[in-house]
Design a protein around this motif. Structure first.
Motif, PDB file in Angstrom:
ATOM      1  N   UNK A  32      16.016  55.859 127.094  1.00 13.58           N
ATOM      2  CA  UNK A  32      17.323  56.617 127.227  1.00 13.58           C
ATOM      3  C   UNK A  32      17.894  56.931 125.721  1.00 13.58           C
ATOM      4  N   UNK A  33      17.760  56.779 125.026  1.00 11.59           N
ATOM      5  CA  UNK A  33      18.608  58.019 124.312  1.00 11.59           C
ATOM      6  C   UNK A  33      18.831  56.861 123.222  1.00 11.59           C
ATOM      7  N   UNK A  34      19.683  55.554 123.583  1.00  7.29           N
ATOM      8  CA  UNK A  34      20.564  54.504 123.704  1.00  7.29           C
ATOM      9  C   UNK A  34      20.212  54.180 121.946  1.00  7.29           C
ATOM     10  N   UNK A  35      18.910  54.048 121.967  1.00  8.11           N
ATOM     11  CA  UNK A  35      18.364  54.045 120.182  1.00  8.11           C
ATOM     12  C   UNK A  35      17.795  54.598 119.616  1.00  8.11           C
ATOM     13  N   UNK A  36      17.924  54.519 118.344  1.00  8.16           N
ATOM     14  CA  UNK A  36      17.294  56.032 117.355  1.00  8.16           C
ATOM     15  C   UNK A  36      15.718  55.455 117.319  1.00  8.16           C
ATOM     16  N   UNK A  37      14.508  56.151 117.612  1.00  4.76           N
ATOM     17  CA  UNK A  37      13.179  55.279 116.860  1.00  4.76           C
ATOM     18  C   UNK A  37      13.636  54.588 115.259  1.00  4.76           C
ATOM     19  N   UNK A  38      13.823  55.444 114.719  1.00  2.00           N
ATOM     20  CA  UNK A  38      14.378  55.208 113.640  1.00  2.00           C
ATOM     21  C   UNK A  38      15.293  53.146 113.331  1.00  2.00           C
ATOM     22  N   UNK A  39      16.090  53.544 114.089  1.00  2.00           N
ATOM     23  CA  UNK A  39      16.238  52.241 114.254  1.00  2.00           C
ATOM     24  C   UNK A  39      15.733  51.239 114.811  1.00  2.00           C
ATOM     25  N   UNK A  40      14.607  51.706 114.500  1.00  2.00           N
ATOM     26  CA  UNK A  40      14.120  50.380 116.114  1.00  2.00           C
ATOM     27  C   UNK A  40      12.593  50.614 114.686  1.00  2.00           C
ATOM     28  N   UNK A  41      12.272  51.676 114.026  1.00  2.15           N
ATOM     29  CA  UNK A  41      11.309  51.178 113.420  1.00  2.15           C
ATOM     30  C   UNK A  41      11.836  50.151 112.293  1.00  2.15           C
ATOM     31  N   UNK A  42      13.297  50.247 111.533  1.00  2.00           N
ATOM     32  CA  UNK A  42      14.083  49.482 110.660  1.00  2.00           C
ATOM     33  C   UNK A  42      13.722  48.125 110.765  1.00  2.00           C
ATOM     34  N   UNK A  43      14.693  47.590 112.274  1.00  2.00           N
ATOM     35  CA  UNK A  43      14.303  46.277 112.537  1.00  2.00           C
ATOM     36  C   UNK A  43      13.125  46.050 112.320  1.00  2.00           C
ATOM     37  N   UNK A  44      12.534  47.069 112.824  1.00  3.93           N
ATOM     38  CA  UNK A  44      11.032  45.827 112.339  1.00  3.93           C
ATOM     39  C   UNK A  44      10.474  45.612 111.219  1.00  3.93           C
ATOM     40  N   UNK A  45      10.457  46.414 110.187  1.00  2.00           N
ATOM     41  CA  UNK A  45      10.300  46.297 108.982  1.00  2.00           C
ATOM     42  C   UNK A  45      11.083  45.205 108.857  1.00  2.00           C
ATOM     43  N   UNK A  46      12.431  45.490 108.644  1.00  5.32           N
ATOM     44  CA  UNK A  46      12.898  44.213 108.319  1.00  5.32           C
ATOM     45  C   UNK A  46      12.947  43.028 108.044  1.00  5.32           C
ATOM     46  N   UNK A  47      12.638  42.904 110.192  1.00  2.00           N
ATOM     47  CA  UNK A  47      11.823  41.710 110.240  1.00  2.00           C
ATOM     48  C   UNK A  47      10.724  41.658 109.383  1.00  2.00           C
ATOM     49  N   UNK A  48       9.544  41.760 109.377  1.00  2.00           N
ATOM     50  CA  UNK A  48       8.351  41.688 108.656  1.00  2.00           C
ATOM     51  C   UNK A  48       8.853  41.123 106.962  1.00  2.00           C
ATOM     52  N   UNK A  49      10.161  41.726 105.886  1.00  2.00           N
ATOM     53  CA  UNK A  49      10.078  41.779 104.936  1.00  2.00           C
ATOM     54  C   UNK A  49      10.378  40.812 105.147  1.00  2.00           C
ATOM     55  N   UNK A  50      11.477  40.201 105.436  1.00  2.00           N
ATOM     56  CA  UNK A  50      11.846  38.959 105.476  1.00  2.00           C
ATOM     57  C   UNK A  50      11.306  37.855 106.079  1.00  2.00           C
ATOM     58  N   UNK A  51      10.490  37.743 106.784  1.00  2.00           N
ATOM     59  CA  UNK A  51       9.219  36.708 107.415  1.00  2.00           C
ATOM     60  C   UNK A  51       8.594  36.476 105.681  1.00  2.00           C
ATOM     61  N   UNK A  52       7.982  37.522 105.160  1.00  2.00           N
ATOM     62  CA  UNK A  52       6.864  37.588 103.829  1.00  2.00           C
ATOM     63  C   UNK A  52       8.668  36.682 102.690  1.00  2.00           C
ATOM     64  N   UNK A  53       9.136  37.965 102.661  1.00  2.00           N
ATOM     65  CA  UNK A  53      10.198  37.861 101.566  1.00  2.00           C
ATOM     66  C   UNK A  53      11.734  37.272 101.198  1.00  2.00           C
ATOM     67  N   UNK A  54      11.805  36.807 102.440  1.00  2.00           N
ATOM     68  CA  UNK A  54      13.711  36.576 102.655  1.00  2.00           C
ATOM     69  C   UNK A  54      14.397  37.667 103.279  1.00  2.00           C
ATOM     70  N   UNK A  55      15.937  36.844 103.471  1.00  2.00           N
ATOM     71  CA  UNK A  55      16.583  37.646 103.926  1.00  2.00           C
ATOM     72  C   UNK A  55      17.231  38.949 102.756  1.00  2.00           C
ATOM     73  N   UNK A  56      17.165  38.377 101.953  1.00  2.00           N
ATOM     74  CA  UNK A  56      17.996  39.562 100.576  1.00  2.00           C
ATOM     75  C   UNK A  56      16.921  40.716 100.233  1.00  2.00           C
TER      76      UNK A  56
END
Length: 157
Positions: A32-56
């Protein structure tokens, strides 16, 4: 960012803790164009990096990505080498450094032919020149930055 939007959903299914309901909601927001694909990909990347390396580490990774690709700034984790002193060509000059970049001289020559070796006058990245000949004399100055391929940066110290 280089994965397709469809593949991103598969990554969410396999690699994230998002529920199927939330994934469906995300798909709807994207369609619907409410969220940009880049924002969704950043959210996913952030979650994966956080899992292995921490939130910082995930926050740092996001900010470094934004600086390098959105704001077009050179990354801080670049290799520093001394300015050339002799009459070497660029391949011979960088030959000692290429191993740190996991590149061979042949790889480097190929990147030069492809136009993937660029020299910037300074860290502002405003004045750019391509190195398009492997026999070009290495006449770099202190403060020059070189981008080799997509991710490798060298600073002349």
């Amino acid at each position: 960012m280089s994965i397709s939007d469809q593949l991103m959903f598969r990554y969410y299914e396999l690699l994230s803790d998002i529920s199927l309901q939330d994934l469906d909601r995300l798909k709807n927001e994207l369609s619907q164009g409410v969220m940009h694909p880049k924002a969704a990909k950043i959210k996913l990347a952030k979650e994966i990096v956080e899992r292995f390396h921490g939130s910082s580490a995930s926050e740092i990774a996001v900010s470094e990505f934004e600086e390098q690709f959105s704001q077009r700034k050179a990354p801080e984790d670049r290799i520093k080498i001394p300015a050339p002193v002799g009459d070497e060509n660029v391949v011979d000059y960088f030959g000692r450094t290429l191993a740190q970049l996991n590149l061979s001289k042949s790889d480097f020559r190929r990147l030069i032919k492809q136009g993937a070796v660029r020299c910037y006058e300074d860290s502002s990245l405003e004045k750019e020149s391509k190195i398009d000949d492997a026999l070009t004399k290495a006449s770099f100055q202190k403060g020059n930055l070189l981008k080799i391929g997509k991710r490798n940066w060298i600073e002349i110290a």
